[in-house]
Design an enzyme around this catalytic site. Structure first.
Site, PDB file in Angstrom:
ATOM      1  N   HIS A  27       0.842  -1.203   0.000  1.00  8.10           N
ATOM      2  CA  HIS A  27       0.000   0.000   0.000  1.00  8.10           C
ATOM      3  C   HIS A  27       0.868   1.240   0.000  1.00  8.10           C
ATOM      4  O   HIS A  27       2.025   1.222   0.443  1.00  8.10           O
ATOM      5  CB  HIS A  27      -0.946   0.011   1.208  1.00  8.10           C
ATOM      6  CG  HIS A  27      -0.278   0.312   2.523  1.00  8.10           C
ATOM      7  ND1 HIS A  27      -0.110   1.595   2.992  1.00  8.10           N
ATOM      8  CD2 HIS A  27       0.274  -0.495   3.462  1.00  8.10           C
ATOM      9  CE1 HIS A  27       0.501   1.561   4.159  1.00  8.10           C
ATOM     10  NE2 HIS A  27       0.751   0.288   4.467  1.00  8.10           N
ATOM     11  N   CYS A  28       0.321   2.321  -0.551  1.00  9.26           N
ATOM     12  CA  CYS A  28       0.965   3.633  -0.443  1.00  9.26           C
ATOM     13  C   CYS A  28       0.102   4.472   0.496  1.00  9.26           C
ATOM     14  O   CYS A  28      -0.574   3.937   1.360  1.00  9.26           O
ATOM     15  CB  CYS A  28       1.133   4.270  -1.816  1.00  9.26           C
ATOM     16  SG  CYS A  28      -0.420   4.529  -2.709  1.00  9.26           S
ATOM     17  N   MET A  29       0.087   5.779   0.337  1.00  5.17           N
ATOM     18  CA  MET A  29      -0.637   6.629   1.275  1.00  5.17           C
ATOM     19  C   MET A  29      -2.154   6.489   1.142  1.00  5.17           C
ATOM     20  O   MET A  29      -2.886   6.706   2.104  1.00  5.17           O
ATOM     21  CB  MET A  29      -0.236   8.090   1.086  1.00  5.17           C
ATOM     22  CG  MET A  29       1.201   8.377   1.481  1.00  5.17           C
ATOM     23  SD  MET A  29       1.601  10.124   1.369  1.00  5.17           S
ATOM     24  CE  MET A  29       0.575  10.799   2.680  1.00  5.17           C
TER      25      MET A  29
END
Length: 497
Positions: A27-29
């Site tokens: 996941h990213c932000m």
């Protein structure tokens, strides 16, 4: 409204083909990034109807579910727990690895593959950049105000230590991403920031600690990975544990000292010079272009390619002058969303989405508004870009006057960027210019969208289309996942027992 992360994860899993179809999770932000063995097994429309899902992006080997900041971290953790159950854990690699690799070779272009790998190196560093950047900003305020003088040295140490050693983390992540031993990548990249390099002369120039910055660390770790792979295939197994690490550090280390640091230092200096020249000479025009094009870059995921440039500028100058300009795209998006909210008075679904996504948009997280509002409606996405262009031109105009506006860390934007602002004319003027850019972006994004983004004809057509689609999605969700009650505009559909 707080999303139930476990329920959301449980709803997403079968809609992406089940555990056997998932080959990787990250996941990213704002996005849950999944590698799928067979992306055609994913039900994109049903995914969009899951409560808490703001959008879906398919990018070659990556299937991205937009969830928003904070939520994505919780959902990812619950999603990984579902996959880690004994009945499914063994299926992950065996089921999808071969198909994923074949699909990646067939569909991924070198450019997209390079961007994904850059993101894999730098995105994990963003939380530390944000935390240390905010602490650096707080420490700067304390120093300027003369408050808590005994605490300032400690805050400076806490805030600066990561940036002083960021080359090591970049090297570690680079080796990990390119198939080397992470600790060897970090060891070679550490040469870049070692004080003893001041005693080394290359090309007739004495090296300086930190010369080349993150670019030098990236290149050093990549070279170390190549050397290590070469050694693994040639060194006898009995000597591998001794010779391979030694040769990797020796060859890559000497290459770093007598080539990469010098070249990367020249490139880093060129990036800093070019960024400063661009804004000082063509500031308004440059801001117009950068602010106007950033939303499409975010939509395509190409904005990750700018992370090394931001990091290089922060490492070199103490702040990046590009981020405040690019942040204006989010302001245009907020203004456009507000105009849609006013014009589509009778569309409860869109207005509910805007109310939910607007706080994140004000803090610079644009994906919820992009995928939930402007892209589905079409024309407001273009008028949001116009607002971003106007805000970027505003900030760029002041850069032409010599008033630099920079950010000491990357990640936040919008109003969340204020604690990270830095410039050459004092914090008050820097904050005023940045706030003026935000207000300009809001105003132009609102006006352009109100006048051209949602006409009366489009309002009627889009309202009917969106309402019908939401109704169909909810009905489909009830059929595939159980009975659901509640109106299309209800953000929290309720499952019947």
């Amino acid at each position: 409204m707080r999303i139930d992360s476990s329920s959301t994860a449980a709803a997403i899993l079968p809609l992406v083909g089940g555990p056997a179809n998932v080959t990787s999770v990250a996941h990213c932000m704002t996005r849950l990034r999944l590698g799928l063995a067979d992306p055609s097994r994913a039900d994109e429309e049903a995914l969009r109807a899951v409560p808490g899902v703001l959008g879906v992006v398919v990018d070659d080997g990556s299937y991205q579910v937009v969830l928003g900041p904070g939520v994505v971290t919780r959902v990812t953790a619950d999603f990984e727990q579902l996959l880690a159950r004994p009945s499914t854990a063994d299926e992950l690699g065996a089921r999808g690895a071969e198909l994923r690799e074949e699909r990646r070779r067939g569909n991924a272009t070198p450019f997209k593959t390079g961007l994904r790998r850059l993101a894999a190196v730098f995105v994990p560093l963003i939380p530390a950049l944000i935390g240390c950047g905010i602490l650096a900003g707080v420490n700067g305020l304390l120093l300027n105000a003369g408050w808590l003088p005994g605490l300032s040295p400690a805050l400076a140490a806490v805030a600066s230590a990561f940036m002083a050693l960021i080359a090591v983390f970049v090297g570690h992540n680079t080796a990990k991403e390119f198939g080397g031993t992470p600790i060897l990548g970090g060891a070679v990249a550490a040469i870049v920031v070692y004080p003893g390099v001041a005693k080394v002369t290359a090309f007739g120039v004495t090296l300086a600690p930190g010369q080349g910055g993150v670019l030098g660390a990236l290149a050093a770790a990549f070279l170390a990975t190549r050397v290590e792979k070469w050694c693994r295939g040639r060194v006898p197994e009995a000597l591998d544990v001794l010779l391979t690490p030694t040769l990797t550090v020796l060859v890559a280390g000497l290459g770093t000292l007598y080539g990469l640091m010098y070249a990367a230092g020249a490139m880093s200096s060129a990036i800093g010079t070019a960024a400063n020249w661009l804004l000082a000479t063509t500031g308004a025009f440059a801001g117009l272009v950068l602010g106007g094009l950033f939303l499409p870059l975010v939509m395509l995921g190409l904005h990750q390619a700018l992370i090394p440039i931001h990091t290089t500028l922060i490492d070199q100058q103490g702040y990046t002058v590009l981020l405040p300009v690019l942040a204006m795209a989010g302001a245009g998006q907020v203004g456009a969303a507000l105009a849609v909210y006013v014009r589509l008075r009778h569309d409860a679904s869109i207005r509910t989405t805007i109310r939910s996504a607007l706080p994140a948009g004000l803090l610079g997280v644009g994906e919820p508004l992009i995928y939930g509002v402007s892209l589905p409606l079409g024309r407001p996405f273009l008028t949001a870009c116009a607002g971003g262009a106007a805000g970027g031109a505003f900030v760029g105009f002041f850069a032409m006057l010599g008033d630099k506006v920079g950010a000491t860390a990357i990640g936040p934007s919008g109003w969340a960027l204020f604690p990270l602002l830095a410039g050459n004319r004092g914090l008050g003027l820097t904050a005023a210019v940045y706030a003026g850019g935000l207000l300009t972006g809001y105003a132009v994004g609102f006006a352009a969208t109100y006048a051209f983004g949602v006409t009366d004809h489009v309002t009627d057509r889009v309202t009917a289309r969106v309402t019908d689609r939401v109704t169909d999605d909810v009905t489909a969700g009830a059929t595939s996942r159980g009975s659901v009650s509640g109106s299309p505009g209800d953000p929290t559909p309720r499952r019947s027992s």
